[in-house]
Design a protein around this motif. Structure first.
Motif, PDB file in Angstrom:
ATOM      1  N   UNK A   9     -41.840  37.777 -16.360  1.00  0.00           N
ATOM      2  CA  UNK A   9     -41.491  36.505 -15.728  1.00  0.00           C
ATOM      3  C   UNK A   9     -41.569  35.374 -16.742  1.00  0.00           C
ATOM      4  N   UNK A  10     -40.572  34.520 -16.707  1.00  0.00           N
ATOM      5  CA  UNK A  10     -40.649  33.229 -17.392  1.00  0.00           C
ATOM      6  C   UNK A  10     -40.729  32.156 -16.313  1.00  0.00           C
ATOM      7  N   UNK A  11     -41.755  31.305 -16.388  1.00  0.00           N
ATOM      8  CA  UNK A  11     -41.966  30.258 -15.393  1.00  0.00           C
ATOM      9  C   UNK A  11     -41.825  28.892 -16.084  1.00  0.00           C
ATOM     10  N   UNK A  12     -40.894  28.085 -15.629  1.00  0.00           N
ATOM     11  CA  UNK A  12     -40.538  26.829 -16.293  1.00  0.00           C
ATOM     12  C   UNK A  12     -40.826  25.654 -15.365  1.00  0.00           C
ATOM     13  N   UNK A  13     -41.493  24.647 -15.921  1.00  0.00           N
ATOM     14  CA  UNK A  13     -41.861  23.467 -15.131  1.00  0.00           C
ATOM     15  C   UNK A  13     -41.765  22.230 -16.028  1.00  0.00           C
ATOM     16  N   UNK A 101     -37.077  38.076 -14.561  1.00  0.00           N
ATOM     17  CA  UNK A 101     -36.897  37.007 -13.576  1.00  0.00           C
ATOM     18  C   UNK A 101     -37.356  35.697 -14.194  1.00  0.00           C
ATOM     19  N   UNK A 102     -36.601  34.638 -13.906  1.00  0.00           N
ATOM     20  CA  UNK A 102     -36.932  33.304 -14.403  1.00  0.00           C
ATOM     21  C   UNK A 102     -37.155  32.406 -13.196  1.00  0.00           C
ATOM     22  N   UNK A 103     -38.362  31.859 -13.104  1.00  0.00           N
ATOM     23  CA  UNK A 103     -38.723  30.959 -12.005  1.00  0.00           C
ATOM     24  C   UNK A 103     -38.703  29.541 -12.548  1.00  0.00           C
ATOM     25  N   UNK A 104     -37.766  28.724 -12.048  1.00  0.00           N
ATOM     26  CA  UNK A 104     -37.614  27.339 -12.501  1.00  0.00           C
ATOM     27  C   UNK A 104     -38.054  26.424 -11.371  1.00  0.00           C
ATOM     28  N   UNK A 105     -39.062  25.617 -11.646  1.00  0.00           N
ATOM     29  CA  UNK A 105     -39.636  24.749 -10.623  1.00  0.00           C
ATOM     30  C   UNK A 105     -39.112  23.320 -10.763  1.00  0.00           C
ATOM     31  N   UNK A 106     -38.531  22.802  -9.717  1.00  0.00           N
ATOM     32  CA  UNK A 106     -37.897  21.478  -9.605  1.00  0.00           C
ATOM     33  C   UNK A 106     -36.520  21.495 -10.267  1.00  0.00           C
ATOM     34  N   UNK A 107     -35.724  20.450 -10.016  1.00  0.00           N
ATOM     35  CA  UNK A 107     -34.371  20.372 -10.577  1.00  0.00           C
ATOM     36  C   UNK A 107     -34.350  19.683 -11.934  1.00  0.00           C
ATOM     37  N   UNK A 123     -32.188  34.269 -12.019  1.00  0.00           N
ATOM     38  CA  UNK A 123     -32.749  32.930 -11.854  1.00  0.00           C
ATOM     39  C   UNK A 123     -33.189  32.693 -10.410  1.00  0.00           C
ATOM     40  N   UNK A 124     -34.422  32.244 -10.259  1.00  0.00           N
ATOM     41  CA  UNK A 124     -34.939  31.808  -8.960  1.00  0.00           C
ATOM     42  C   UNK A 124     -35.337  30.342  -9.117  1.00  0.00           C
ATOM     43  N   UNK A 125     -34.613  29.476  -8.440  1.00  0.00           N
ATOM     44  CA  UNK A 125     -34.808  28.030  -8.572  1.00  0.00           C
ATOM     45  C   UNK A 125     -35.560  27.506  -7.357  1.00  0.00           C
ATOM     46  N   UNK A 126     -36.639  26.751  -7.610  1.00  0.00           N
ATOM     47  CA  UNK A 126     -37.477  26.195  -6.530  1.00  0.00           C
ATOM     48  C   UNK A 126     -37.246  24.685  -6.487  1.00  0.00           C
ATOM     49  N   UNK A 127     -36.595  24.209  -5.424  1.00  0.00           N
ATOM     50  CA  UNK A 127     -36.183  22.810  -5.315  1.00  0.00           C
ATOM     51  C   UNK A 127     -37.195  22.025  -4.494  1.00  0.00           C
ATOM     52  N   UNK A 147     -27.899  29.939 -10.089  1.00  0.00           N
ATOM     53  CA  UNK A 147     -29.101  30.570  -9.529  1.00  0.00           C
ATOM     54  C   UNK A 147     -28.746  31.804  -8.706  1.00  0.00           C
ATOM     55  N   UNK A 148     -29.543  32.852  -8.889  1.00  0.00           N
ATOM     56  CA  UNK A 148     -29.389  34.028  -8.052  1.00  0.00           C
ATOM     57  C   UNK A 148     -29.990  33.826  -6.683  1.00  0.00           C
ATOM     58  N   UNK A 149     -30.991  32.954  -6.608  1.00  0.00           N
ATOM     59  CA  UNK A 149     -31.654  32.654  -5.333  1.00  0.00           C
ATOM     60  C   UNK A 149     -32.286  31.268  -5.448  1.00  0.00           C
ATOM     61  N   UNK A 150     -32.222  30.498  -4.350  1.00  0.00           N
ATOM     62  CA  UNK A 150     -32.781  29.152  -4.336  1.00  0.00           C
ATOM     63  C   UNK A 150     -33.855  29.069  -3.261  1.00  0.00           C
ATOM     64  N   UNK A 151     -35.010  28.539  -3.650  1.00  0.00           N
ATOM     65  CA  UNK A 151     -36.102  28.275  -2.710  1.00  0.00           C
ATOM     66  C   UNK A 151     -36.130  26.775  -2.449  1.00  0.00           C
TER      67      UNK A 151
END
Length: 376
Positions: A9-13, A101-107, A123-127, A147-151
């Protein structure tokens, strides 16, 4: 979908503080570690700060300065971002390709989000944001491409974007319920707490304006704490707030306290928690935290706050931006001490039912599980 025994996992903030979205990111990384104890987790932040040691308890943190676009200084920051974009996007793409999987937090990390178009299924994007209508359209299109999936952190946030057929899910912020303790000793004061960034849209000045509209018996026993710090470079927000407090002769009633990593003692001090945001809150973490501590919440009736506060059941909703209506809610709260306890207990029950950490963590990691190993 291929199975991955030890996912990477790569987690980006985009921040390293401990405000709402920062805490949500920390909790997400904790949830990933709990579900996949053997996973390789790398965390990317643009700066150091109090969030870093919290994350280092979980995994490795890389500090890589990143250009971002700031709403308050849009033209100069957007110009700098675009000038550096080719290099930033190339870096982001090369970085993301190494992970399942790449978890990107905020836009905010737009370089990572846009570069994700080439590996979108990972890509999993958390908005956590509700921008203006025009920006929502642009970002919605970008999400659908990248994004493959958006939260989304609330139904209000989801409603703000059109992402086409891209799979999405609503995952509210989750909370570990604090121990329910008695309020501080009753000194006859009516204690109102407002926690959040000191910014025009968070409503600190609206709350101060509402105090002038309170009946004298309520105003005379009022004690207001405003807790928070401004965005770096926007210290003028604090100057303006202090000037308003002094102009209204409220220095004995309203005090400003700096941001603290653990605000629990402020919640335990309060009789009610105010969230008078002028713009829609995507979620409204402080409102949920207030409920978790058994405190009724007085909140603006828009955005994610309406998903947290049940009017006259767990607190009060008032017309956004209306100082008179906010004063009405404050007066009702001050005049009904027995009701405060009833609404506070109901609020705690509601937060526990809707936002329990275990249920929220499961939904978030299910979204990440859906993208693991599906990169193309």
């Amino acid at each position: 979908m291929p199975m991955v025994d030890r996912p990477r996992f790569l987690c980006v903030h985009p921040s390293a503080e401990l405000y709402g979205s920062d805490r949500a990111f920390l909790e997400s990384v904790e949830a990933i570690r709990a579900r996949w104890p053997e996973a390789v987790i790398e965390i990317e932040l643009p700066m150091t700060g109090p969030l870093v040691p919290e994350l280092e308890r979980i995994s490795t943190v890389r500090i890589k300065p990143r250009r971002t676009i700031a709403r308050t200084r849009f033209i100069p920051t957007a110009t700098r971002f675009l000038l550096g974009y080719p290099f930033a996007a190339t870096y982001a793409l090369n970085r993301m390709r190494k992970f399942d999987a790449v978890y990107i937090n905020t836009v905010v990390p737009l370089d990572f989000i846009s570069a994700g178009a080439l590996i979108r299924r990972r890509i999993c994007l958390h908005v956590h944001e509700i921008p203006g209508r025009s920006m929502s359209r642009v970002l919605g299109w970008l999400f659908s491409m990248s994004a493959g999936r958006v939260i989304f952190n609330s139904a209000a946030t989801q409603k703000a974007f059109n992402i086409g057929k891209t799979p999405s899910v609503i995952v509210h912020n989750g909370f570990e319920m604090p121990a329910l303790t008695e309020r501080d000793a009753d000194d006859g004061r009516f204690k109102v707490l407002l926690i959040g960034r000191i910014s025009w849209w968070k409503g600190q000045r609206l709350l101060v304006s509402a105090i002038d509209r309170l009946p004298a018996p309520v105003r005379d026993r009022l004690d207001v704490r405003i807790v928070g710090s401004p965005i770096p470079g926007r210290e003028d927000e604090v100057v303006q707030l202090k000037a308003q407090i002094e102009a209204q002769d409220l220095t004995d009633i309203v005090t400003i306290h700096p941001f603290v990593d653990d605000p629990s003692f402020h919640f335990r001090w309060a009789d009610v928690v105010a969230v008078p945001s002028l713009e829609p809150e995507p979620f409204g973490r402080v409102a949920a935290e207030g409920g978790a501590y058994g405190r009724p919440v007085i909140a603006s009736a828009h955005g994610g706050l309406t998903e947290i506060v049940a009017d006259k059941e767990t607190g009060w909703l008032f017309t956004p931006g209306d100082a008179d209506d906010l004063a009405r809610a404050l007066t009702e709260a001050a005049d009904n001490p027995a009701l405060l306890r009833t609404l506070g207990q109901a609020g705690r029950t509601r937060v526990n039912a809707l936002f329990s950490r275990a249920a929220i963590d499961a939904k978030l990691t299910d979204a990440l599980a859906a993208v693991i190993g599906s990169g193309r």
